[in-house]
Design a protein around this motif. Sequence first.
Motif, PDB file in Angstrom:
ATOM      1  N   PHE A 416      65.933  41.980  25.419  1.00  0.00           N
ATOM      2  CA  PHE A 416      65.015  42.749  24.099  1.00  0.00           C
ATOM      3  C   PHE A 416      65.923  42.702  23.561  1.00  0.00           C
ATOM      4  O   PHE A 416      66.718  43.340  23.171  1.00  0.00           O
ATOM      5  N   SER A 417      66.183  42.030  22.266  1.00  0.00           N
ATOM      6  CA  SER A 417      66.960  41.487  20.989  1.00  0.00           C
ATOM      7  C   SER A 417      65.810  41.570  20.260  1.00  0.00           C
ATOM      8  O   SER A 417      66.542  41.696  18.739  1.00  0.00           O
ATOM      9  N   ALA A 418      64.288  41.438  20.090  1.00  0.00           N
ATOM     10  CA  ALA A 418      63.732  41.287  18.999  1.00  0.00           C
ATOM     11  C   ALA A 418      62.600  41.738  19.835  1.00  0.00           C
ATOM     12  O   ALA A 418      62.128  41.920  20.989  1.00  0.00           O
ATOM     13  N   PRO A 419      61.170  42.080  18.805  1.00  0.00           N
ATOM     14  CA  PRO A 419      60.046  41.571  19.449  1.00  0.00           C
ATOM     15  C   PRO A 419      59.391  41.677  20.361  1.00  0.00           C
ATOM     16  O   PRO A 419      59.002  41.336  20.489  1.00  0.00           O
ATOM     17  N   ASP A 420      59.932  39.787  20.250  1.00  0.00           N
ATOM     18  CA  ASP A 420      59.297  38.971  20.576  1.00  0.00           C
ATOM     19  C   ASP A 420      60.447  37.847  21.876  1.00  0.00           C
ATOM     20  O   ASP A 420      61.675  37.794  21.076  1.00  0.00           O
ATOM     21  N   PHE A 421      60.312  37.578  22.643  1.00  0.00           N
ATOM     22  CA  PHE A 421      60.783  37.214  23.629  1.00  0.00           C
ATOM     23  C   PHE A 421      60.397  35.767  24.202  1.00  0.00           C
ATOM     24  O   PHE A 421      59.389  35.895  24.680  1.00  0.00           O
ATOM     25  N   THR A 422      60.631  34.645  23.902  1.00  0.00           N
ATOM     26  CA  THR A 422      60.080  33.726  24.963  1.00  0.00           C
ATOM     27  C   THR A 422      61.078  33.182  26.096  1.00  0.00           C
ATOM     28  O   THR A 422      62.072  32.744  25.303  1.00  0.00           O
ATOM     29  N   PHE A 423      60.592  32.075  26.714  1.00  0.00           N
ATOM     30  CA  PHE A 423      60.828  32.362  28.169  1.00  0.00           C
ATOM     31  C   PHE A 423      60.730  30.435  28.640  1.00  0.00           C
ATOM     32  O   PHE A 423      59.346  30.523  28.303  1.00  0.00           O
ATOM     33  N   THR A 424      61.348  29.337  28.182  1.00  0.00           N
ATOM     34  CA  THR A 424      61.116  28.351  28.881  1.00  0.00           C
ATOM     35  C   THR A 424      61.466  27.660  30.347  1.00  0.00           C
ATOM     36  O   THR A 424      62.607  27.555  30.232  1.00  0.00           O
ATOM     37  N   ALA A 425      60.364  27.563  30.877  1.00  0.00           N
ATOM     38  CA  ALA A 425      60.560  27.362  32.330  1.00  0.00           C
ATOM     39  C   ALA A 425      61.211  26.059  32.469  1.00  0.00           C
ATOM     40  O   ALA A 425      60.677  25.377  32.086  1.00  0.00           O
ATOM     41  N   PRO A 426      62.045  26.337  33.172  1.00  0.00           N
ATOM     42  CA  PRO A 426      62.235  24.730  34.198  1.00  0.00           C
ATOM     43  C   PRO A 426      60.966  23.539  33.536  1.00  0.00           C
ATOM     44  O   PRO A 426      59.618  23.599  34.492  1.00  0.00           O
ATOM     45  N   PRO A 427      60.801  22.592  34.006  1.00  0.00           N
ATOM     46  CA  PRO A 427      59.899  21.308  34.175  1.00  0.00           C
ATOM     47  C   PRO A 427      59.871  21.211  35.498  1.00  0.00           C
ATOM     48  O   PRO A 427      60.546  21.670  36.437  1.00  0.00           O
ATOM     49  N   GLY A 428      57.956  21.033  36.049  1.00  0.00           N
ATOM     50  CA  GLY A 428      57.158  20.563  37.430  1.00  0.00           C
ATOM     51  C   GLY A 428      57.477  21.873  38.256  1.00  0.00           C
ATOM     52  O   GLY A 428      57.143  22.092  39.197  1.00  0.00           O
ATOM     53  N   VAL A 429      57.317  23.285  37.350  1.00  0.00           N
ATOM     54  CA  VAL A 429      56.382  24.730  37.175  1.00  0.00           C
ATOM     55  C   VAL A 429      55.323  25.185  37.263  1.00  0.00           C
ATOM     56  O   VAL A 429      54.270  25.031  36.744  1.00  0.00           O
TER      57      VAL A 429
END
Length: 462
Positions: A416-429
């Motif tokens: 956490f470096s900000a209030p919001d965290f977004t992780f982009t998953a690899p394709p095909g998950v």
Amino acid sequence: MPQPIDVGSILGGRYKVTGRILASAENDVILDGLDQVLNRPVSILVAAVENSQHLMQSAREVATGGRVSNVSILDLGVQDEATYLIASRTSPAELLDLVVPTEPAEEVYQEPFFTDTLGTEIFGTSRDPAPVDGPYVYEDNSPLTPGEPQPAVSKKSPPATAPATAAVPAKKISPAAAVVPPLAAQTAAAPKVTLWEQDDYGPLEEDGPETAARPAGTFPAELRGNDIDDSYEDDELDDDDVSNAPRTGGRWLTGALFTVLLIGALVFAVQHIGTLFGDTDNQAADTTTSAEAAPSDAEQTPSAPAAPAPVAPVIAGITDITAYAPGVQNYGEAYFPRLQDAFDGNKATYWPTVEYSGADFAGLNTGINLVVELAAESDISSVTINQLTGSGGQFNILTNSTPGLEGATKIGSGSFSAPDFTFTAPPGVKAKYVIISFTELPRLQPFVTYPYGLKITEISIK
């Protein structure tokens, strides 16, 4: 003097004091709190006794717009002879500004009552100190000319008779001039506009019968230039016009050729129409025989299966599968009912954890694990975590077909470096369960007892 309001106090029946931020030199205290009705964090200012009136006055001025402030005031009250102010999350400096009284407004100069009319100083005289009664007074009791003596009004009646006409002095008339009555002058004056006669325009045409019959498009003789041959006759112009006229003989020739071609096409069609119908029947029979003999391509080539449509993830629930130490087991279970606040779509609500004295869970457990159950096995493209007041920490994101860590596949990690965290998953998950495993706690600011823990406002998966 210590304040009676401290951590754990309930103000106004709904605001719980959760932490102490700072205290000023005048014993004004800034506290951290929680609105238990709306479940949102708030800031609390408890004024010293000598500053209570200043705080109440500032709150009224902010509410009425008389004072500019960035503080959003939610409540104001008195408890245990201490005046407190509830506001949305605000910096301590802005809250302490409210206990500083505003400077008194300068006294507004009031104009004298009689200056709403036009002042006499505009006309070169000084203004009178006060209105003076006079014979002419307006409805607002201001005199027409204040302070000035009025001229005496003559009350003599006009004479009984008046001469019918006034004597007009004689006017000397020179001999270069004559007196003409107005009506006679208008009658005798010459008209300003004179109609021209036909002769005034000059000759319109050249003399002679040839000029009168001159065809259009030829110049008169006097307008022709010196470089033009005078021997050029009008008859030559007429010959040229006749030679340049459109000819109609070509149209007749074209029409005749088109008619011949049309007749030939009709004859050819009549001679071959029977042959065309006979060939068509033979070709149809051959096509039917070939179709029966050869198998179709559709029977030889099997159809490829269609790709399944992607399934959008829908969160069905969140479960805490953390193995808490016996000392904190009850505290952890106390927050289980609030797990629904982590996926209700409202960032004003949040799910908290037990506060720890260190980022390594104070040695009481190895981590905190949240299992996000999806309604069905879904295609996962991103995972978003929203949290309050935390910075740092470490967590892993895993997928599994069962709600546990055994056999789970790690697809990413974050901090956490900000209030919001977004992780982009690899394709095909694809997965039925998404597990968020916190291996290190972020630091909270502010906090109630210990500075490490979690306040998750929302978890969303797309």
